[in-house]
Design an enzyme around this catalytic site. Structure first.
Site, PDB file in Angstrom:
ATOM      1  N   ASN A 192      -2.222   1.087  15.820  1.00  0.00           N
ATOM      2  CA  ASN A 192      -2.649   0.650  17.162  1.00  0.00           C
ATOM      3  C   ASN A 192      -3.001   1.897  17.970  1.00  0.00           C
ATOM      4  OD1 ASN A 192      -0.227   1.592  18.663  1.00  0.00           O
ATOM      5  ND2 ASN A 192       0.792   0.056  17.388  1.00  0.00           N
ATOM      6  N   ILE A 218       0.819  -1.216   0.000  1.00  0.00           N
ATOM      7  CA  ILE A 218       0.000   0.000   0.000  1.00  0.00           C
ATOM      8  C   ILE A 218       0.857   1.272   0.000  1.00  0.00           C
ATOM      9  CG2 ILE A 218      -0.326   0.343   2.499  1.00  0.00           C
ATOM     10  CD1 ILE A 218      -3.388   0.661   1.810  1.00  0.00           C
ATOM     11  N   ASP A 261       1.597  -0.927   9.316  1.00  0.00           N
ATOM     12  CA  ASP A 261       1.919   0.276  10.100  1.00  0.00           C
ATOM     13  C   ASP A 261       3.422   0.573  10.012  1.00  0.00           C
ATOM     14  OD1 ASP A 261       1.541   2.365  11.889  1.00  0.00           O
ATOM     15  OD2 ASP A 261       1.275   1.085  13.654  1.00  0.00           O
TER      16      ASP A 261
HETATM   17  N1  AR6 Z   1       0.814  -3.078   2.266  1.00  0.00           N
HETATM   18  C1  AR6 Z   1      -0.450  -3.581   2.342  1.00  0.00           C
HETATM   19  N2  AR6 Z   1      -0.831  -4.491   3.248  1.00  0.00           N
HETATM   20  C2  AR6 Z   1       0.102  -4.938   4.120  1.00  0.00           C
HETATM   21  C3  AR6 Z   1       1.447  -4.476   4.115  1.00  0.00           C
HETATM   22  C4  AR6 Z   1       1.778  -3.491   3.127  1.00  0.00           C
HETATM   23  N3  AR6 Z   1       3.001  -2.970   3.042  1.00  0.00           N
HETATM   24  N4  AR6 Z   1       2.127  -5.120   5.098  1.00  0.00           N
HETATM   25  C5  AR6 Z   1       1.243  -5.960   5.700  1.00  0.00           C
HETATM   26  N5  AR6 Z   1       0.039  -5.875   5.100  1.00  0.00           N
HETATM   27  P1  AR6 Z   1      -1.162  -5.916  10.110  1.00  0.00           P
HETATM   28  P2  AR6 Z   1      -3.385  -5.602  12.029  1.00  0.00           P
HETATM   29  C6  AR6 Z   1      -1.227  -6.590   5.383  1.00  0.00           C
HETATM   30  O1  AR6 Z   1      -0.505  -6.934  10.951  1.00  0.00           O
HETATM   31  O2  AR6 Z   1      -3.697  -7.036  11.915  1.00  0.00           O
HETATM   32  C7  AR6 Z   1       0.931  -3.333  13.820  1.00  0.00           C
HETATM   33  O3  AR6 Z   1       2.028  -3.651  14.632  1.00  0.00           O
HETATM   34  C8  AR6 Z   1      -1.150  -7.909   6.107  1.00  0.00           C
HETATM   35  O4  AR6 Z   1      -0.892  -8.973   5.196  1.00  0.00           O
HETATM   36  O5  AR6 Z   1      -0.334  -4.885   9.460  1.00  0.00           O
HETATM   37  O6  AR6 Z   1      -4.504  -4.600  11.933  1.00  0.00           O
HETATM   38  C9  AR6 Z   1       0.138  -2.171  14.375  1.00  0.00           C
HETATM   39  O7  AR6 Z   1       0.962  -1.208  15.006  1.00  0.00           O
HETATM   40  C10 AR6 Z   1      -2.560  -7.995   6.681  1.00  0.00           C
HETATM   41  O8  AR6 Z   1      -3.451  -8.590   5.728  1.00  0.00           O
HETATM   42  O9  AR6 Z   1      -2.301  -5.087  10.946  1.00  0.00           O
HETATM   43  C11 AR6 Z   1      -0.765  -2.836  15.356  1.00  0.00           C
HETATM   44  O10 AR6 Z   1      -0.125  -3.054  16.585  1.00  0.00           O
HETATM   45  C12 AR6 Z   1      -3.002  -6.547   6.874  1.00  0.00           C
HETATM   46  O11 AR6 Z   1      -1.999  -5.758   6.223  1.00  0.00           O
HETATM   47  C13 AR6 Z   1      -1.069  -4.175  14.715  1.00  0.00           C
HETATM   48  O12 AR6 Z   1       0.044  -4.429  13.848  1.00  0.00           O
HETATM   49  C14 AR6 Z   1      -3.088  -6.129   8.312  1.00  0.00           C
HETATM   50  O13 AR6 Z   1      -2.012  -6.703   9.039  1.00  0.00           O
HETATM   51  C15 AR6 Z   1      -2.305  -4.120  13.847  1.00  0.00           C
HETATM   52  O14 AR6 Z   1      -2.606  -5.414  13.391  1.00  0.00           O
END
Ligand code: AR6
Length: 185
Positions: free
Chosen positions: A32, A19, A42
């Site tokens: 978060n 993204i 994030d």
């Molecule tokens: N671009 C698009 N999607 C992504 C990317 C990227 N670069 N990287 C990961 N994803 P997550 P959550 C996807 O873990 O579950 C953080 O530490 C990934 O495959 O990023 O809402 C925050 O600070 C997944 O499908 O977010 C919070 O503490 C989706 O993004 C916590 O993680 C969401 O995964 C939030 O957890």
């Protein structure tokens, strides 16, 4: 764009990838409650966007003490090819008895509300809560697509329409889930 559907004046597209590379007016961050960054999407957004995003997040923390689950806040996008980052805090999946579904829906609704307030014409969403927060992916996709469809069907005619919504899937599993569900919109 391989997959897209139209609701009223808005095109909803599906993309596989990172993204931080998307040229949309706004991209959404799965943050978060601290707004201080973390792993997953994030971490990627703060890394690629640079420190101005974190500085704005810290000002928001001073003002309102972070961001509650289901809520969203807006910053500019630093070095990213977007104008805004809308940071929302998804629920941690805890079996589904802790209002996780309502909270996830409210993430999408609040992001779309902020997008409208900033006259955003294009917005890109990651799959909020489906990584580190372990929300079941099928259910999360149903909630995301329904929230977007409900919001577009309800949008006021006085409001400038959102032209483009992109769901950016990073992992194959989410991409396949969205691809099959989008045909049902
Ligand atoms: N671009 C698009 N999607 C992504 C990317 C990227 N670069 N990287 C990961 N994803 P997550 P959550 C996807 O873990 O579950 C953080 O530490 C990934 O495959 O990023 O809402 C925050 O600070 C997944 O499908 O977010 C919070 O503490 C989706 O993004 C916590 O993680 C969401 O995964 C939030 O957890």
């Amino acid at each position: 764009m391989e997959h897209s559907v139209q609701i009223n004046q808005t095109t909803i597209s599906l993309l596989k990838g990172d993204i931080t590379k998307i040229k949309a007016d706004a991209i959404v961050n799965a943050a978060n409650t601290s707004l201080l960054g973390g792993g997953g999407v994030d971490g990627a957004i703060h890394k690629a966007g640079g420190k101005s995003i974190l500085e704005e997040c810290m000002k928001i923390r001073e003002r309102q003490g972070g961001c509650a689950v289901g809520e969203a806040v807006t910053t500019t996008a630093g070095n990213l090819p977007a104008s805004y980052v809308i940071h929302t805090v998804g629920p941690v999946w805890n079996g589904g008895t802790n209002n996780e579904m309502e909270k996830l829906r409210s993430c999408y609704m609040n992001c779309l509300r902020l997008a409208a307030e900033h006259n955003v014409k294009s917005i890109a969403f990651p799959n909020i809560s489906t990584g580190i927060y372990r929300f079941p992916k099928q259910l999360a996709a149903d909630i995301a697509l329904k929230a977007v469809a409900d919001s577009l069907n309800r949008a006021s005619t006085e409001q400038e329409p959102l032209e483009h919504i992109t769901f950016v899937c990073f992992d194959d599993e989410n991409f396949d889930i969205y691809r099959s569900k989008m045909t049902g919109l």
